[in-house]
Enzyme design. Structure first.
Site, PDB file in Angstrom:
ATOM      1  CB  CYS A 116      -8.838 -65.362 -41.997  1.00  0.00           C
ATOM      2  SG  CYS A 116      -8.103 -63.921 -41.218  1.00  0.00           S
ATOM      3  CB  CYS A 164     -13.104 -65.044 -35.763  1.00  0.00           C
ATOM      4  SG  CYS A 164     -14.540 -65.669 -34.863  1.00  0.00           S
ATOM      5  CB  THR A 183      -7.205 -58.496 -53.798  1.00  0.00           C
ATOM      6  OG1 THR A 183      -7.605 -58.450 -55.170  1.00  0.00           O
ATOM      7  CG2 THR A 183      -8.062 -57.576 -52.974  1.00  0.00           C
ATOM      8  CB  SER A 217     -10.588 -53.413 -59.885  1.00  0.00           C
ATOM      9  OG  SER A 217      -9.323 -53.901 -60.275  1.00  0.00           O
ATOM     10  CG  ASP A 235     -13.776 -68.038 -60.335  1.00  0.00           C
ATOM     11  OD1 ASP A 235     -13.337 -69.106 -60.774  1.00  0.00           O
ATOM     12  OD2 ASP A 235     -13.882 -67.789 -59.118  1.00  0.00           O
ATOM     13  CG  PHE A 267      -8.081 -75.802 -31.724  1.00  0.00           C
ATOM     14  CD1 PHE A 267      -9.345 -75.813 -31.144  1.00  0.00           C
ATOM     15  CD2 PHE A 267      -7.739 -74.726 -32.537  1.00  0.00           C
ATOM     16  CE1 PHE A 267     -10.243 -74.788 -31.374  1.00  0.00           C
ATOM     17  CE2 PHE A 267      -8.633 -73.693 -32.771  1.00  0.00           C
ATOM     18  CZ  PHE A 267      -9.892 -73.729 -32.181  1.00  0.00           C
ATOM     19  N   GLY A 272      -6.876 -82.130 -23.095  1.00  0.00           N
ATOM     20  CA  GLY A 272      -7.628 -83.370 -22.914  1.00  0.00           C
ATOM     21  C   GLY A 272      -9.008 -83.187 -22.320  1.00  0.00           C
ATOM     22  CD  GLU A 311      -9.301 -83.991 -26.106  1.00  0.00           C
ATOM     23  OE1 GLU A 311      -8.287 -84.256 -26.731  1.00  0.00           O
ATOM     24  OE2 GLU A 311      -9.557 -84.490 -24.993  1.00  0.00           O
TER      25      GLU A 311
HETATM   26  C1  LIG Z   1      -8.588 -64.061 -50.575  1.00  0.00           C
HETATM   27  C2  LIG Z   1      -8.734 -63.973 -52.055  1.00  0.00           C
HETATM   28  C3  LIG Z   1      -9.668 -64.754 -52.687  1.00  0.00           C
HETATM   29  C4  LIG Z   1      -9.825 -64.673 -54.064  1.00  0.00           C
HETATM   30  N1  LIG Z   1     -10.740 -65.461 -54.665  1.00  0.00           N
HETATM   31  C5  LIG Z   1     -10.905 -65.370 -56.001  1.00  0.00           C
HETATM   32  C6  LIG Z   1     -11.847 -66.187 -56.672  1.00  0.00           C
HETATM   33  O1  LIG Z   1     -12.540 -67.002 -56.058  1.00  0.00           O
HETATM   34  N2  LIG Z   1     -11.959 -66.052 -58.010  1.00  0.00           N
HETATM   35  C7  LIG Z   1     -11.214 -65.150 -58.720  1.00  0.00           C
HETATM   36  O2  LIG Z   1     -11.392 -65.046 -59.921  1.00  0.00           O
HETATM   37  N3  LIG Z   1     -10.317 -64.388 -58.113  1.00  0.00           N
HETATM   38  C8  LIG Z   1     -10.141 -64.476 -56.788  1.00  0.00           C
HETATM   39  N4  LIG Z   1      -9.207 -63.703 -56.180  1.00  0.00           N
HETATM   40  C9  LIG Z   1      -8.402 -62.809 -57.007  1.00  0.00           C
HETATM   41  C10 LIG Z   1      -9.050 -61.441 -57.077  1.00  0.00           C
HETATM   42  O3  LIG Z   1     -10.255 -61.487 -57.746  1.00  0.00           O
HETATM   43  C11 LIG Z   1      -8.113 -60.532 -57.808  1.00  0.00           C
HETATM   44  O4  LIG Z   1      -6.982 -60.402 -56.989  1.00  0.00           O
HETATM   45  C12 LIG Z   1      -8.708 -59.171 -58.019  1.00  0.00           C
HETATM   46  O5  LIG Z   1      -9.779 -59.184 -58.887  1.00  0.00           O
HETATM   47  C13 LIG Z   1      -7.652 -58.240 -58.572  1.00  0.00           C
HETATM   48  O6  LIG Z   1      -8.164 -56.941 -58.545  1.00  0.00           O
HETATM   49  P1  LIG Z   1      -7.434 -55.786 -57.747  1.00  0.00           P
HETATM   50  O7  LIG Z   1      -8.143 -54.540 -58.029  1.00  0.00           O
HETATM   51  O8  LIG Z   1      -7.289 -56.132 -56.336  1.00  0.00           O
HETATM   52  O9  LIG Z   1      -6.019 -55.830 -58.476  1.00  0.00           O
HETATM   53  P2  LIG Z   1      -4.660 -55.231 -57.970  1.00  0.00           P
HETATM   54  O10 LIG Z   1      -4.019 -56.162 -57.027  1.00  0.00           O
HETATM   55  O11 LIG Z   1      -4.841 -53.862 -57.521  1.00  0.00           O
HETATM   56  O12 LIG Z   1      -3.871 -55.267 -59.367  1.00  0.00           O
HETATM   57  C14 LIG Z   1      -3.609 -56.497 -59.944  1.00  0.00           C
HETATM   58  C15 LIG Z   1      -2.848 -56.370 -61.260  1.00  0.00           C
HETATM   59  O13 LIG Z   1      -3.713 -55.915 -62.272  1.00  0.00           O
HETATM   60  C16 LIG Z   1      -3.149 -54.853 -62.983  1.00  0.00           C
HETATM   61  N5  LIG Z   1      -4.198 -53.902 -63.318  1.00  0.00           N
HETATM   62  C17 LIG Z   1      -5.218 -53.521 -62.505  1.00  0.00           C
HETATM   63  N6  LIG Z   1      -6.030 -52.668 -63.158  1.00  0.00           N
HETATM   64  C18 LIG Z   1      -5.480 -52.494 -64.372  1.00  0.00           C
HETATM   65  C19 LIG Z   1      -5.846 -51.724 -65.499  1.00  0.00           C
HETATM   66  N7  LIG Z   1      -6.921 -50.977 -65.496  1.00  0.00           N
HETATM   67  N8  LIG Z   1      -5.057 -51.790 -66.592  1.00  0.00           N
HETATM   68  C20 LIG Z   1      -3.948 -52.541 -66.617  1.00  0.00           C
HETATM   69  N9  LIG Z   1      -3.555 -53.283 -65.582  1.00  0.00           N
HETATM   70  C21 LIG Z   1      -4.309 -53.265 -64.477  1.00  0.00           C
HETATM   71  C22 LIG Z   1      -2.134 -54.236 -62.057  1.00  0.00           C
HETATM   72  O14 LIG Z   1      -1.103 -53.649 -62.775  1.00  0.00           O
HETATM   73  C23 LIG Z   1      -1.697 -55.414 -61.222  1.00  0.00           C
HETATM   74  O15 LIG Z   1      -0.591 -56.018 -61.813  1.00  0.00           O
HETATM   75  C24 LIG Z   1      -9.019 -63.776 -54.816  1.00  0.00           C
HETATM   76  C25 LIG Z   1      -8.067 -62.986 -54.176  1.00  0.00           C
HETATM   77  C26 LIG Z   1      -7.912 -63.072 -52.811  1.00  0.00           C
HETATM   78  C27 LIG Z   1      -6.904 -62.235 -52.136  1.00  0.00           C
HETATM   79  S1  FES Z   2      -8.098 -61.425 -44.129  1.00  0.00           S
HETATM   80 FE1  FES Z   2      -6.934 -62.541 -42.702  1.00  0.00          FE
HETATM   81  S2  FES Z   2      -5.935 -60.945 -41.657  1.00  0.00           S
HETATM   82 FE2  FES Z   2      -6.889 -59.920 -43.244  1.00  0.00          FE
HETATM   83  S1  FES Z   3     -12.004 -68.173 -34.031  1.00  0.00           S
HETATM   84 FE1  FES Z   3     -14.069 -67.614 -33.813  1.00  0.00          FE
HETATM   85  S2  FES Z   3     -14.328 -67.624 -31.692  1.00  0.00           S
HETATM   86 FE2  FES Z   3     -12.312 -68.392 -31.930  1.00  0.00          FE
END
Ligand SMILES: Cc1cc2nc3c(=O)[nH]c(=O)nc-3n(C[C@H](O)[C@H](O)[C@H](O)COP(=O)(O)OP(=O)(O)OC[C@H]3O[C@@H](n4cnc5c(N)ncnc54)[C@H](O)[C@@H]3O)c2cc1C
Ligand code: FES
Ligand code: FES
Length: 1390
Positions: free
Chosen positions: A103, A171, A320, A405, A418, A856, A1137, A1319
């Site tokens: 968010c 936000c 992530t 990453s 992706d 809301f 309302g 509304e």
């Molecule tokens: C809100 C949100 C939206 C997202 N939208 C998309 C999207 O639209 N499309 C998409 O493709 N993805 C999406 N993702 C996923 C995101 O791309 C992946 O979570 C991200 O790329 C993982 O990278 P990180 O560094 O955060 O991994 P981390 O969470 O730090 O690690 C993830 C895993 O990878 C392993 N790992 C990491 N690096 C290595 C390495 N060098 N060697 C071996 N293992 C390793 C770790 O052991 C762990 O298990 C989304 C995620 C979130 C939270």
């Molecule tokens: S992205 Fe929603 S609280 Fe962090």
């Molecule tokens: S959530 Fe953006 S102003 Fe309320």
């Protein structure tokens, strides 16, 4: 202390120790004080005898926050930056909205210094997923560090506030941080950069338009609309928009007031951190938490040793993927290894045959690097890079890409990645290493064969992405529920390499994501087609082969299965066309390319900076300049929202000894509670007590009707998500950990009713059922030319207020008094329910509400139940107790808008006149009544929308089911019943061959008439809105243009629709609209104002101060609003309302007039005196300077027995015209343009009112086109956060967006001739629904598909795709018999 003190070269020794230690037993909890210290690689093994004294101590975590050095001696790897900022540093400007990266409320700026490059990098990040341990040596800037009201408000903060970009303000700090970070990197950004910076931030209130307006003021390209009322406007339609007779204005803010952006004023990167980075040799760091150890090595060898020792320990980079798994799926890792500081993993290396990128490179860096390379290399070499950049553009928001990453994305091996399909299809190589071994693996091997997997002790070092070759074509595709910041439903990477100078396939690779548990390869397809010519003959075969491949891999059925399969073959078809077209460029004579009408399929929808205009009536020239009524005044808290100083419940400082509540919810939809075992939960550190129904001193079940509303389940549960008990602990973390350990045994009960259909079957309803009948329906049906019958399903909607439900209960310690700070729309209900639960008189309970971060309708009764629970806990423990629901809990527990089924039978004449309607409406009320019966009633009363239906009979039923109880939501039944009405209107148009707008006009109220419940209305302004909307939108001209476009494009179609609105205002009975105010004047002349209304973003306090300012004839700056409280205004009605301003405005006016009347003799005596003179004099004359004001409420009533009455006081009118474009291959769509005309009387504050219209409209777009709640067959909610449930983001608002307020318009019934507007605008979102329907109709007409056809709401991409039936959809449902003649036709253009 770290390991380096052991010996100059400790690693070999330690590695041996590791090997030895790792053979011994399981991991144990970490070292505790007093225990012998142990060797670092085995630091969790208390059994290890290789005790290396001192080595296990945690390092100090050094980082900066807002220019201040932080040295954290006990950095806990489980601690995220968000909670650290909020709880530890008390920097509460950064908000919690979801905790899942979805968010953007928690956006902060991270700055790091790279000594080798002498470069500072600033990037935005979501603090909720950022472990503090990852911040060593970094500088964090939060909204507090950007600017504040004490020192200097930053231009970003100022402009967001002054452009009306904040409503509830929750936000806003996140928005500020995203924009601020962009400006730190690009002081004059392009509009593309700006719009990309906002993609990761959600706002539920504003509809984004004012936020975008604020952003535009920083962009290098100028924007015309805000500035020119009479010149040419960027919508290119000035003649349509301005009636020169009208005195209108288009300026909601003045750019002249803005401070310039001065980059030299920004906080600098801390020089100490720079020196630290330059002078201190990098060394391994480790941080011990309560349960987890974080190790951050600096060399690859160290990393490989660590991995050998702890093969199960994950690498964490962006967190992530790992973070959400640990937070939401209960996964736990005692050791994590952070490799981001190892140079081998952050390498960017250009080679002759491609590019090598370190696995720890952020996705943002990958995107930037690829973009640069693309601009430098010949096109032929960059096909793979281009395909990757295309995916990266919409992958998450910027906050995500900045930290996530490349290696994390690949190695998580998520089906939704992706990148993996493109990397795999493109023969990218993974450079993998383990101790003593390095190897290269083609990524395609992992997904195609699955036998060349990466071992647990191996890590990904880097990825080699090759250049594309001559004769090689690569494409990437994705379709997601929302275009940006949304995981794909299906994605794909496809590559073909031809034999030199031919169209003979030498290599073909097709990979899909989203179809199975990980990326999959269409192996057989690729093998079979190799050696074949790239022509239409392979198309049909390829599609069939793909479907067979997928079936073999396991996607035979399941959720969205048909849609997913259709997408896969549709993507291949698009790839096929793309390649055909590219082949043409190599030899136009040999390769014909694709026909013109198919060309548009090659263009993706992109997000452009929206253009907008807002038109409102100028104030009369005779109005005093000091009188603020009718002026676009900034939200009273706007600046505080933007600086993060605005305080919400969870921002209140903790009270001494405060406890946190963690709720335990039912996992069963209908079951007897056999036992509750709390023994394990009680063992969790910090647990104080567990609260069950037995602890409620008095009322646990509230009987507002025959079925109760329940605080805590007693004996049985009636939905998944019902609160069974709650754990009170010393921290939110402990409370939640303990709550997860409470074991409840259930015995299933029958029946389990989840859907409306099941409720009908079991005759399960809340009473009373309601019916309205008017005219002679049966007779009318006998005399009509045509009858049609139909049924429409409308899904529910989650409120998704950005601030989750929050309560703080503080016992005062005497006389059983308790203060409650609650995020609620109705403090009086909180007071009443808490008093009843505790068994004390209401006069002991004080409920305080300063502001609410969006409501809301969702913070009424549900907030009351949560407040009762919290108060019971506070009462039992004699401590202050705080309950802040997580986003998932909030979505699970609190219900939302009612799912709806409308069944109708309509009788009409061939000329389009509707003569009779017989309808039945069913709403899914969930497990308790809440306000479901009233919602059903309102759906009946407002069902006519703008139409006179002479003979009508309609029933409404509130179904009792085992879903969480549904509740009030903006529009309250009207958005559903009126959508059904508009649906049968279009069905009549289809049948009669008339246009929908014609049928609407024929049946619209035209003169003073009576509604179906015999209330009079004058529809003059309805007709005016309709005509003005037709005119301002240039409807007929654009309709012709749409039809022309559709003739020329086969795979993309446009649609346009115009919908009228009549929204009755009223609460049905007088006592619900009474209101009171309290106004004090102090002897220094300042005024303190309060009233019973709640500020939840709708700007009520701003308007009330405007009212007081006009009445008292003093500037707004002299008037202050502090809080709404049951101690100052008792028994106030709920702010619901659209009535808040109407009724409280009357009360404030009354109070001010009382005061002015008292002051009048003094003023008369000294007419030239000042306000302060008069107040001083009044005090000296002992004139009371405090007054209450009161409004009795509107005289409204409804007799349901007779089916007639006067339940409403007046009507709000409007009309909206929307135009969309759909992609028939994917079901995706783009909102091109919306024009809204609204009659809201004389606006008290046009900025606030237009903000309400736009915000509601965009929420309506969400309801009707994208927001989909999903439950499992057992009644478990599957959509529990922003990553599963998509509300509109900035990419969803119309590219051109105009709102005009009808002028002149007067309303004799409300304050200053205004109208309540909160509304009504939501329903106008359905103009997008009907524009989509129009586009689909065009597709179906062209393809000769059957008429009529039914659409349900939300009209998602899946439904659009299914409605645009073609050979692909046919092939998916009937793979054996489908013919691909039409595909060939599209290829040949015949
Ligand atoms: C809100 C949100 C939206 C997202 N939208 C998309 C999207 O639209 N499309 C998409 O493709 N993805 C999406 N993702 C996923 C995101 O791309 C992946 O979570 C991200 O790329 C993982 O990278 P990180 O560094 O955060 O991994 P981390 O969470 O730090 O690690 C993830 C895993 O990878 C392993 N790992 C990491 N690096 C290595 C390495 N060098 N060697 C071996 N293992 C390793 C770790 O052991 C762990 O298990 C989304 C995620 C979130 C939270
Ligand atoms: S992205 Fe929603 S609280 Fe962090
Ligand atoms: S959530 Fe953006 S102003 Fe309320």
């Amino acid at each position: 202390m770290n390991l380096l003190w052991l010996s100059p070269s400790p690693l070999p020794l330690l590695a041996r120790n590791v090997r030895e230690c790792s053979r011994r037993g399981e991991l144990r909890p970490p070292a505790r004080p007093g225990r012998p210290r142990i060797c670092w690689p085995c630091c969790l093994r208390l059994s290890c005898t290789m005790s290396l004294r001192g080595a296990a101590a945690s390092d100090e975590l050094v980082f900066y926050v807002n220019g201040k050095k932080i040295v954290e001696k006990n950095a806990d790897p489980e601690r995220m930056l968000l909670s650290y900022l909020r709880k530890r540093l008390r920097l509460t400007g950064t908000k919690y909205g979801c905790g899942a990266g979805g968010c953007g409320s928690c956006t902060v700026m991270i700055s790091t210094y790279e000594p080798a490059l002498k470069k500072i990098r600033h990037y935005s990040a979501n603090a909720c997923l950022l472990p503090i341990c990852s911040l060593y040596g970094a500088a964090v800037t939060t909204v507090e560090g950007v600017g504040n009201t004490k020192t200097r408000v930053h231009p970003v903060q100022e402009r967001l506030a002054k452009c009306h970009g904040s409503q509830c303000g929750f936000c806003t700090p996140g928005m500020v941080m995203s924009i601020y970070t962009l400006l730190r990197n690009h002081p004059e950004p392009t509009s593309e950069q700006m719009i990309a910076a906002l993609a990761g931030n959600l706002c539920r209130c504003t509809g984004y338009r004012p936020i975008v307006d604020a952003c535009k003021t920083f962009c290098e390209e100028s924007v015309c609309c805000q500035k020119k009322a009479n010149g040419k406007c960027c919508l290119g339609q000035e003649d349509d928009l301005f009636d020169m007779e009208e005195k209108v204005s288009t300026r909601l803010f003045s750019t002249d007031e803005f401070q310039p952006l001065d980059p030299t004023q920004e906080l600098i990167f801390p020089p100490k951190l720079m020196r630290m980075a330059e002078n201190q040799p990098k060394r391994t760091l480790f941080f011990h938490g309560e349960r987890m150890v974080w190790i951050s090595p600096v060399s690859l060898d160290e990393l490989l040793d660590l991995k050998a020792a702890h093969p199960k320990a994950p690498l964490v980079v962006g967190n992530t993927s790992l973070g959400p798994e640990m937070k939401f799926r209960g996964v736990f890792h005692p050791v994590v290894i952070a490799p981001a500081r190892i140079p081998d993993l952050t390498v960017v290396k250009y080679t002759d045959d491609g590019l090598t990128l370190g696995a720890a490179c952020s996705l943002a860096l990958v995107k930037d690097t690829l973009t640069n390379v693309i601009s430098e290399l010949p096109e032929e070499k960059t096909k793979i890079f281009c395909a990757l950049v295309q995916q990266l553009r919409t992958l998450g928001g910027e906050q995500l890409r900045n930290v996530a990453s490349l290696g994390g994305n690949i190695m998580s091996r998520k089906s939704t990645s992706d990148l993996n399909p493109v990397l795999a299809a493109s023969n990218c190589m993974l450079n993998v290493a383990s101790r003593g071994r390095k190897r290269q693996i083609p990524l395609s091997d992992i997904f195609a064969d699955g036998d060349n997997t990466i071992a647990p002790e191996e890590i990904l070092v880097s990825v080699h992405i090759p250049h594309s070759r001559k004769g090689e074509y690569v494409s990437a595709f994705r379709q997601a529920p929302r275009r940006e910041n949304s995981l794909s439903i299906i994605n794909a990477g496809m590559r073909v390499l031809f034999e030199e100078d031919t169209d003979i396939i030498k290599e073909l690779s097709i990979f899909f994501g989203g179809a199975a548990s990980t990326t999959i390869c269409a192996k057989q397809t690729c093998r079979t087609l190799t050696g074949r010519h790239w022509n239409e003959e392979i198309l049909d075969e390829a599609c069939r082969l793909i479907l067979k491949d997928i079936a073999l891999l396991g996607l035979a059925s399941g959720e969205k299965a048909d849609y997913k399969k259709t997408l896969m073959v549709s993507f291949f078809y698009r790839f096929f066309l793309e390649v055909l077209q590219l082949l043409k460029t190599t030899d136009p004579c040999l390769y014909p390319g694709i026909p013109m009408e198919c060309m548009s399929v090659l263009q993706d929808f992109t997000t452009k900076m929206p253009q907008s205009i807002q038109i409102y009536q100028d104030i009369d020239a005779s109005q005093s300049p000091q009188d603020p009524i009718g002026r676009p005044i900034m939200h009273q808290s706007g600046i505080k929202h933007a600086t993060g100083e605005a305080v919400y419940v969870d921002d209140l400082p903790s009270v001494d000894g405060e406890l946190f509540l963690g709720v335990v919810t039912s996992s069963r939809a209908h079951a007897k509670i056999v036992s509750i075992d709390t023994s394990e939960a009680l063992k969790v550190p910090g647990v104080f007590d567990i609260i069950t129904a037995q602890d409620v001193p008095a009322t646990n079940e509230f009987y507002y009707s025959s079925d109760p509303e329940i605080v805590l389940a007693r004996n049985k549960v009636i939905c998944v998500g019902q609160i069974v008990c709650a754990v009170a602990a010393d921290s939110d973390v402990h409370a939640k950990q303990a709550a997860a350990k409470v074991k409840i045994k259930y015995e299933g009960l029958e029946p389990v009713i989840l859907t409306i259909e099941e409720a009908i079957k079991h005759n399960s309803f809340f009473e009373p059922k309601r019916k309205l009948e008017h005219g002679n329906v049966d007779q009318a049906f006998g005399a009509v030319d045509n009858i049609i019958e139909g049924e429409m399903h409308i899904g529910g909607q989650e409120h998704f207020y950005m601030e989750t439900q929050s309560v703080l209960a503080v016992p005062r310690g005497e006389d059983k008094e308790m203060d409650l700070y609650v995020s609620t729309q109705h403090p009086a209900t909180i007071q009443e329910m808490v008093a009843a639960s505790l068994g004390v008189p209401a006069n002991r309970i004080m409920c305080h509400v300063r502001r609410v971060g969006g409501a809301f309708g969702g913070k009424l009764l549900k907030a009351g139940l949560l407040a009762s629970l919290t108060a019971v806990a506070a009462n039992k423990t004699s401590r202050a107790v705080r309950l802040i629901l997580s986003r998932g809990e909030d979505m699970l527990i609190t219900g939302g808008r009612h799912p709806f089924i409308g069944k109708y039978k309509v009788g009409f004449m061939n000329d389009g006149r509707i003569r009779a309607l017989d309808a039945k409406y069913y709403i899914n009320g969930g497990c308790t009544p809440d306000e479901s019966v009233v919602v059903a009633e309102v759906s009946l009363l407002k069902m006519d929308n703008a139409y006179k239906i002479p003979n009508l009979r309609c029933w409404a039923y509130a179904c009792k089911t085992n879903l969480p109880s549904n509740t009030a939501f903006r529009g309250f039944g009207f958005p559903q019943s009126a959508l059904v009405t508009e649906t049968w209107i279009t069905a009549v148009a289809d049948k009669t061959g008339l246009s929908p707008e014609k049928v609407r006009e024929i049946n619209m109220y035209k003169e003073e008439e009576q509604t179906h419940f015999k209330q009079k209305l004058d529809p003059q302004n309805l007709i005016r809105c309709w005509n003005e909307c037709l005119e301002k939108s240039a409807y007929y001209r654009r309709k012709t243009a749409v039809s022309e476009f559709n003739k020329q494009n086969y795979w993309k179609k446009k649609g346009i629709a115009i919908v009228p609105l009549k929204f009755p205002f009223g609460l049905g009975t007088r006592h619900l609209s009474q209101a009171a105010a309290l106004v004090h004047i102090y002897t220094d002349g300042s005024v303190l104002l309060t009233h019973g209304g709640i500020e939840m973003g709708q700007g009520i306090h701003t308007k009330m101060i405007q009212v007081a300012s006009r009445e008292l004839k003093i500037p707004m700056s002299c008037i202050h609003f502090c809080e709404t409280s049951t101690t100052t205004v008792p028994n106030a009605c709920a702010s619901v309302g659209s009535a808040g301003t109407d009724v409280n405005g009357m009360a404030v006016k009354d109070a001010c007039q009382t005061l002015l009347k008292r002051l009048q003799p003094i003023i008369n005596k000294n007419p030239k005196g000042t306000w302060n003179d008069w107040i001083k004099e009044a005090f000296e004359q002992s004139v009371s300077l405090s007054a209450t004001g009161y409004f009795r409420g509107y005289n409204e009533s409804m007799d349901w027995e007779k089916g007639e009455g006067h339940p409403f006081t007046y009507f709000i009118y409007g009309a909206a015209c929307s135009e969309v474009e759909i992609d028939c291959l994917t079901g995706d769509h783009k909102n091109l343009r919306t024009d809204i005309v609204m009659d809201i009387g004389c606006s008290i504050n046009p900025a606030v009112d237009i903000g309400q219209i736009e915000g509601a409209f965009v929420q309506g777009i969400g309801l009707y086109t994208m927001e989909e709640l999903k439950y499992s067959p057992e009644g478990v909610l599957c959509t529990w956060g922003p990553n599963q449930y998509k509300i509109p983001a900035v990419c969803d608002i119309p590219e051109q967006f105009s709102v005009s307020l009808l002028s002149p318009s007067q309303n004799p019934h409300a304050i200053y001739a205004s109208k309540g507007i909160g509304e009504a605008g939501l329903f106008l979102g359905c103009s997008v629904f009907f524009a989509l329907r129009d586009a689909i109709t065009s597709v179906r007409n062209e393809r000769g598909l059957k008429k009529p056809f039914a659409l349900n709401s939300p009209l998602t991409a899946e439904q659009i795709r299914a409605s645009c039936a073609d050979d692909f959809t046919e092939m998916v449902t009937n793979i054996e018999s489908a013919s691909c003649a039409a595909l060939a036709m599209c290829v040949n253009g015949k």
